[in-house]
Design a protein around this motif. Structure first.
Motif, PDB file in Angstrom:
ATOM      1  N   LEU A  71       0.686   4.322  -2.715  1.00 20.95           N
ATOM      2  CA  LEU A  71       0.628   5.751  -2.393  1.00 20.95           C
ATOM      3  C   LEU A  71       1.804   6.497  -2.997  1.00 20.95           C
ATOM      4  O   LEU A  71       1.633   7.565  -3.600  1.00 20.95           O
ATOM      5  CB  LEU A  71       0.605   5.938  -0.873  1.00 20.95           C
ATOM      6  CG  LEU A  71       0.730   7.375  -0.366  1.00 20.95           C
ATOM      7  CD1 LEU A  71      -0.424   8.227  -0.863  1.00 20.95           C
ATOM      8  CD2 LEU A  71       0.813   7.401   1.159  1.00 20.95           C
ATOM      9  N   CYS A  72       2.979   5.945  -2.859  1.00 21.30           N
ATOM     10  CA  CYS A  72       4.192   6.606  -3.336  1.00 21.30           C
ATOM     11  C   CYS A  72       4.155   6.808  -4.851  1.00 21.30           C
ATOM     12  O   CYS A  72       4.500   7.884  -5.359  1.00 21.30           O
ATOM     13  CB  CYS A  72       5.404   5.787  -2.922  1.00 21.30           C
ATOM     14  SG  CYS A  72       6.997   6.574  -3.248  1.00 21.30           S
ATOM     15  N   GLU A  81       0.094   2.476   4.724  1.00 25.19           N
ATOM     16  CA  GLU A  81       0.726   3.535   3.929  1.00 25.19           C
ATOM     17  C   GLU A  81       0.707   4.876   4.645  1.00 25.19           C
ATOM     18  O   GLU A  81       1.625   5.692   4.484  1.00 25.19           O
ATOM     19  CB  GLU A  81       0.055   3.653   2.559  1.00 25.19           C
ATOM     20  CG  GLU A  81      -1.308   4.316   2.522  1.00 25.19           C
ATOM     21  CD  GLU A  81      -2.435   3.409   2.998  1.00 25.19           C
ATOM     22  OE1 GLU A  81      -3.583   3.893   3.073  1.00 25.19           O
ATOM     23  OE2 GLU A  81      -2.183   2.220   3.274  1.00 25.19           O
ATOM     24  N   SER A  84       0.830  -1.207   0.000  1.00 28.71           N
ATOM     25  CA  SER A  84       0.000   0.000   0.000  1.00 28.71           C
ATOM     26  C   SER A  84       0.869   1.264   0.000  1.00 28.71           C
ATOM     27  O   SER A  84       0.473   2.285  -0.563  1.00 28.71           O
ATOM     28  CB  SER A  84      -0.946  -0.001   1.202  1.00 28.71           C
ATOM     29  OG  SER A  84      -0.242  -0.136   2.410  1.00 28.71           O
ATOM     30  N   TRP A  85       2.056   1.214   0.636  1.00 29.18           N
ATOM     31  CA  TRP A  85       2.966   2.355   0.547  1.00 29.18           C
ATOM     32  C   TRP A  85       3.459   2.546  -0.886  1.00 29.18           C
ATOM     33  O   TRP A  85       3.539   3.669  -1.374  1.00 29.18           O
ATOM     34  CB  TRP A  85       4.160   2.181   1.484  1.00 29.18           C
ATOM     35  CG  TRP A  85       5.295   3.101   1.111  1.00 29.18           C
ATOM     36  CD1 TRP A  85       6.476   2.759   0.520  1.00 29.18           C
ATOM     37  CD2 TRP A  85       5.316   4.526   1.234  1.00 29.18           C
ATOM     38  NE1 TRP A  85       7.246   3.873   0.282  1.00 29.18           N
ATOM     39  CE2 TRP A  85       6.544   4.980   0.720  1.00 29.18           C
ATOM     40  CE3 TRP A  85       4.414   5.463   1.739  1.00 29.18           C
ATOM     41  CZ2 TRP A  85       6.902   6.319   0.691  1.00 29.18           C
ATOM     42  CZ3 TRP A  85       4.772   6.815   1.712  1.00 29.18           C
ATOM     43  CH2 TRP A  85       5.993   7.222   1.196  1.00 29.18           C
ATOM     44  N   TRP A 142       0.983  -4.005   3.676  1.00 27.10           N
ATOM     45  CA  TRP A 142      -0.277  -3.455   3.215  1.00 27.10           C
ATOM     46  C   TRP A 142      -1.023  -2.804   4.381  1.00 27.10           C
ATOM     47  O   TRP A 142      -0.839  -3.176   5.535  1.00 27.10           O
ATOM     48  CB  TRP A 142      -1.144  -4.543   2.580  1.00 27.10           C
ATOM     49  CG  TRP A 142      -0.668  -4.946   1.220  1.00 27.10           C
ATOM     50  CD1 TRP A 142       0.163  -5.963   0.911  1.00 27.10           C
ATOM     51  CD2 TRP A 142      -0.980  -4.290  -0.014  1.00 27.10           C
ATOM     52  NE1 TRP A 142       0.395  -6.003  -0.438  1.00 27.10           N
ATOM     53  CE2 TRP A 142      -0.300  -4.996  -1.040  1.00 27.10           C
ATOM     54  CE3 TRP A 142      -1.773  -3.191  -0.367  1.00 27.10           C
ATOM     55  CZ2 TRP A 142      -0.392  -4.637  -2.380  1.00 27.10           C
ATOM     56  CZ3 TRP A 142      -1.862  -2.832  -1.705  1.00 27.10           C
ATOM     57  CH2 TRP A 142      -1.173  -3.557  -2.685  1.00 27.10           C
ATOM     58  N   TYR A 145       3.607   4.839   7.075  1.00 28.76           N
ATOM     59  CA  TYR A 145       4.867   4.993   6.348  1.00 28.76           C
ATOM     60  C   TYR A 145       5.053   6.427   5.857  1.00 28.76           C
ATOM     61  O   TYR A 145       6.172   6.956   5.866  1.00 28.76           O
ATOM     62  CB  TYR A 145       4.922   4.034   5.161  1.00 28.76           C
ATOM     63  CG  TYR A 145       5.326   2.627   5.525  1.00 28.76           C
ATOM     64  CD1 TYR A 145       6.593   2.337   6.036  1.00 28.76           C
ATOM     65  CD2 TYR A 145       4.441   1.568   5.357  1.00 28.76           C
ATOM     66  CE1 TYR A 145       6.973   1.047   6.367  1.00 28.76           C
ATOM     67  CE2 TYR A 145       4.805   0.264   5.689  1.00 28.76           C
ATOM     68  CZ  TYR A 145       6.066   0.009   6.195  1.00 28.76           C
ATOM     69  OH  TYR A 145       6.423  -1.271   6.521  1.00 28.76           O
TER      70      TYR A 145
END
Length: 411
Positions: free
Chosen positions: A140-141, A235, A136-137, A232, A238
């Protein structure tokens, strides 16, 4: 002399003002709106109203009824529209349910300067950017890198939103305008977990252009994004961690009365103190606690949970279209225009039947009307037959299943 007009809204930011636009035009024309004003007023110690005064903007009351039904002069705008021209807010929606994304596009998404959808899937009817992340990070990233590459020359602020939130972009602008978007800012509802401050995703969070610039410099490839976080559903944690490594931490976004602006739960849960038990962790982990019950939420709240597409449309009606009568009302009480005057409707009907209105008794008129107008039962039967072909109504093999019929065959 130009004037800027602000309309009255019940909750979202537009509270019945006329702005003196002459001074403002001189001020904005010297430089970009945010670069000029926000470079002077970098701290949240300045409220929006204080910022407006320092920027040379004057406000005056205006009757909302005149704004809604009167003729707006060419030199007049609502205050919210004025801010939309000068404070560029990009809304990024992470999509799990397509129907929620469609509802957002048709409601509050229209109030963003730009709207981007990201998901694990694509769709032919909605412009969704499909990503294939490892975590999930990573998702997003990569979405941050995408919007930076596409919008960096325009954007000032980016709101990252899950698809089950209702958002008021006007209230986001109201809050962020006094800040210098070229500096790194990170707004939302702040929690503390594993000694790490972060803004929780379920309430949405806002990043300034300056914050995005730092992130995209550090994570300049999808490989760098992939290596930045492997789990997961973490995010938001993180993001807070990576930003803190860059010297950017969440800020207190409560209003002057200590009420929250970003909410990860729906209003039914937030406004009634007896329903807070299930939200106890949400409040216990909050770094900037907000009151429970009726005083939970700022009058200029920016986000709250909507629980689905139907609620998104409901809130859109309540916040953007429904008006509570305060004063005036002269224009709003006018009857709706009709192509045929009311007193001419029955005469036109008789003429269409080839009968002069002077020769018809009440009983004859009723019989003519009855022959042309179906009863509710007959009308429903007609629709049913058109939908099913020639199949008769009932529960036989040719009948369509009812939405409320039990699936197990029980009566």
């Amino acid at each position: 002399m130009f004037f800027l007009v602000c309309s009255y809204r019940k909750t979202n930011f537009s509270l019945g003002f006329v702005i003196g636009f002459g001074i403002a035009i001189w001020h904005w024309s010297r430089n970009d709106v945010s670069e000029t004003t926000c470079s002077k007023y970098k701290s949240s110690k300045y409220s929006y109203r204080e910022w407006a005064v320092r920027a040379g903007i004057k406000t005056f009351p205006l009757d909302y009824d005149e704004l809604s039904y009167g003729n707006m002069d060419d030199g007049m705008l609502t205050e919210a529209a004025f801010l939309k021209h000068h404070v560029y807010v990009l809304c990024v929606v992470h999509v799990k349910k397509l129907k929620n994304a469609v509802a957002i596009k048709n409601t509050w998404g229209k109030h963003c300067n730009a709207l981007e959808f990201f998901s694990l899937f694509s769709n032919d009817d909605l412009p969704i950017v499909q990503l294939r992340p490892k975590s999930s990070w990573h998702f997003l990233c990569d979405s941050i890198r995408y919007v930076w590459k596409k919008h960096k020359h325009k954007l000032h602020w980016v709101a990252f939103i899950p698809d089950d939130l209702f958002v008021l972009p006007e209230n986001i602008r109201f809050y962020v305008t006094p800040f210098n978007y070229s500096k790194p800012f990170y707004f939302g509802h702040t929690l503390l977990f594993w000694n790490q401050l972060y803004n929780v995703a379920q309430a949405g969070y806002i990043l300034s252009k300056g914050a995005l610039s730092l992130l995209t410099t550090k994570f300049n490839s999808t490989e760098a994004c992939r290596d930045g976080g492997k789990y997961w559903k973490n995010e938001d944690f993180y993001l807070g961690k990576r930003l803190s490594e860059l010297g950017v931490v969440p800020r207190d976004t409560r209003d002057a009365l200590g009420r929250g602006r970003f909410h990860g739960y729906n209003l039914n849960q937030l406004l009634f103190s007896g329903r807070m038990a299930s939200l106890s962790d949400y409040y216990k982990k909050s770094v900037y606690p907000v009151p429970q019950g009726p005083e939970c939420c700022s009058r200029h709240s920016a986000t709250f949970h909507s629980s689905g597409a139907d609620k998104i449309h409901l809130y859109d009606y309540l916040l953007y279209r429904l008006k509570v009568f305060a004063r005036g009302g002269r224009r709003g009480n006018r009857p709706a225009p009709t192509p045929v005057p009311e007193e001419e409707v029955w005469r036109q009907f008789l003429r269409e039947q080839g009968v002069g209105d002077a020769d018809v008794s009440a009983q004859q008129f009723y019989e003519l009307w009855k022959s042309e107008i179906s009863s509710p039962d007959a009308f429903n039967e007609k629709l049913r037959r058109e939908h099913l072909g020639s199949a008769p109504s009932g529960s036989g093999p040719g009948a369509a299943p009812r939405d409320d019929a039990p699936s197990d065959g029980t009566a």
